[in-house]
Design a protein around this motif. Structure first.
Motif, PDB file in Angstrom:
ATOM      1  N   LYS A 133      -4.347   6.700   8.004  1.00 39.10           N
ATOM      2  CA  LYS A 133      -5.610   6.183   7.480  1.00 39.10           C
ATOM      3  C   LYS A 133      -6.129   5.024   8.342  1.00 39.10           C
ATOM      4  O   LYS A 133      -7.319   4.801   8.426  1.00 39.10           O
ATOM      5  CB  LYS A 133      -5.452   5.685   6.053  1.00 39.10           C
ATOM      6  N   TRP A 134      -5.220   4.267   8.936  1.00 37.74           N
ATOM      7  CA  TRP A 134      -5.586   3.092   9.727  1.00 37.74           C
ATOM      8  C   TRP A 134      -6.125   3.453  11.086  1.00 37.74           C
ATOM      9  O   TRP A 134      -6.725   2.639  11.758  1.00 37.74           O
ATOM     10  CB  TRP A 134      -4.393   2.167   9.888  1.00 37.74           C
ATOM     11  N   PRO A 153      10.440  11.004   1.133  1.00 33.65           N
ATOM     12  CA  PRO A 153       9.082  10.835   0.616  1.00 33.65           C
ATOM     13  C   PRO A 153       8.480   9.479   0.997  1.00 33.65           C
ATOM     14  O   PRO A 153       7.275   9.367   1.184  1.00 33.65           O
ATOM     15  CB  PRO A 153       9.227  10.979  -0.895  1.00 33.65           C
ATOM     16  N   GLY A 154       9.297   8.448   1.120  1.00 33.61           N
ATOM     17  CA  GLY A 154       8.799   7.131   1.537  1.00 33.61           C
ATOM     18  C   GLY A 154       8.266   7.159   2.956  1.00 33.61           C
ATOM     19  O   GLY A 154       7.223   6.578   3.265  1.00 33.61           O
ATOM     20  N   TRP A 155       8.974   7.850   3.844  1.00 35.49           N
ATOM     21  CA  TRP A 155       8.534   7.962   5.242  1.00 35.49           C
ATOM     22  C   TRP A 155       7.229   8.751   5.329  1.00 35.49           C
ATOM     23  O   TRP A 155       6.325   8.398   6.069  1.00 35.49           O
ATOM     24  CB  TRP A 155       9.619   8.630   6.086  1.00 35.49           C
ATOM     25  N   LYS A 156       7.127   9.804   4.547  1.00 32.31           N
ATOM     26  CA  LYS A 156       5.903  10.608   4.557  1.00 32.31           C
ATOM     27  C   LYS A 156       4.717   9.792   4.046  1.00 32.31           C
ATOM     28  O   LYS A 156       3.624   9.859   4.608  1.00 32.31           O
ATOM     29  CB  LYS A 156       6.090  11.872   3.715  1.00 32.31           C
ATOM     30  N   ALA A 157       4.913   8.999   3.010  1.00 30.70           N
ATOM     31  CA  ALA A 157       3.846   8.145   2.495  1.00 30.70           C
ATOM     32  C   ALA A 157       3.470   7.085   3.521  1.00 30.70           C
ATOM     33  O   ALA A 157       2.291   6.776   3.715  1.00 30.70           O
ATOM     34  CB  ALA A 157       4.284   7.478   1.194  1.00 30.70           C
ATOM     35  N   TYR A 158       4.474   6.531   4.205  1.00 24.74           N
ATOM     36  CA  TYR A 158       4.233   5.532   5.243  1.00 24.74           C
ATOM     37  C   TYR A 158       3.411   6.132   6.385  1.00 24.74           C
ATOM     38  O   TYR A 158       2.451   5.529   6.851  1.00 24.74           O
ATOM     39  CB  TYR A 158       5.578   5.023   5.764  1.00 24.74           C
ATOM     40  N   GLN A 159       3.747   7.327   6.825  1.00 29.43           N
ATOM     41  CA  GLN A 159       3.003   7.985   7.897  1.00 29.43           C
ATOM     42  C   GLN A 159       1.574   8.310   7.466  1.00 29.43           C
ATOM     43  O   GLN A 159       0.631   8.191   8.251  1.00 29.43           O
ATOM     44  CB  GLN A 159       3.723   9.269   8.338  1.00 29.43           C
ATOM     45  N   THR A 165       0.802  -1.219   0.000  1.00 24.35           N
ATOM     46  CA  THR A 165       0.000   0.000   0.000  1.00 24.35           C
ATOM     47  C   THR A 165       0.837   1.271   0.000  1.00 24.35           C
ATOM     48  O   THR A 165       0.434   2.259  -0.567  1.00 24.35           O
ATOM     49  CB  THR A 165      -0.962   0.035   1.194  1.00 24.35           C
ATOM     50  N   THR A 166       1.995   1.257   0.650  1.00 26.12           N
ATOM     51  CA  THR A 166       2.792   2.480   0.722  1.00 26.12           C
ATOM     52  C   THR A 166       3.990   2.466  -0.215  1.00 26.12           C
ATOM     53  O   THR A 166       4.551   3.506  -0.498  1.00 26.12           O
ATOM     54  CB  THR A 166       3.334   2.713   2.149  1.00 26.12           C
ATOM     55  N   GLY A 167       4.400   1.295  -0.661  1.00 27.65           N
ATOM     56  CA  GLY A 167       5.606   1.198  -1.463  1.00 27.65           C
ATOM     57  C   GLY A 167       6.848   1.439  -0.628  1.00 27.65           C
ATOM     58  O   GLY A 167       7.912   1.713  -1.133  1.00 27.65           O
TER      59      GLY A 167
END
Length: 72
Positions: free
Chosen positions: A70-71, A59-65, A25-27
């Motif tokens: 959402k959860w 950017p990966g950390w921001k997408a992960y957060q 979901t986050t890549g």
């Protein structure tokens, strides 16, 4: 496994299914990052300072957060 299905962290899952769904979901590999794990377990280390700096622009950390939010 449906790649669009997500689970909340507190739901019962096998150890790998939570990881697989987070990565899909986050890549991002933030869930299993050894660097992150070391930094979290050693808060006074120089590695932790680098980790904190890294999370401000990654950017990966921001997408992960964003996905974790959402959860909730």
């Amino acid at each position: 496994m449906d790649s669009f299905t997500t689970t909340k962290p507190n739901e019962k899952t096998t150890p790998n299914s939570s990881y697989i769904k987070t990565v899909v979901t986050t890549g991002s590999n933030c869930e299993i990052c050894k660097f992150r794990n070391y930094a979290n377990n050693n808060p006074n280390s120089p590695i932790n300072k680098i980790w904190e700096w890294h999370t401000k622009w990654c950017p990966g950390w921001k997408a992960y957060q964003k996905e974790l939010a959402k959860w909730k």
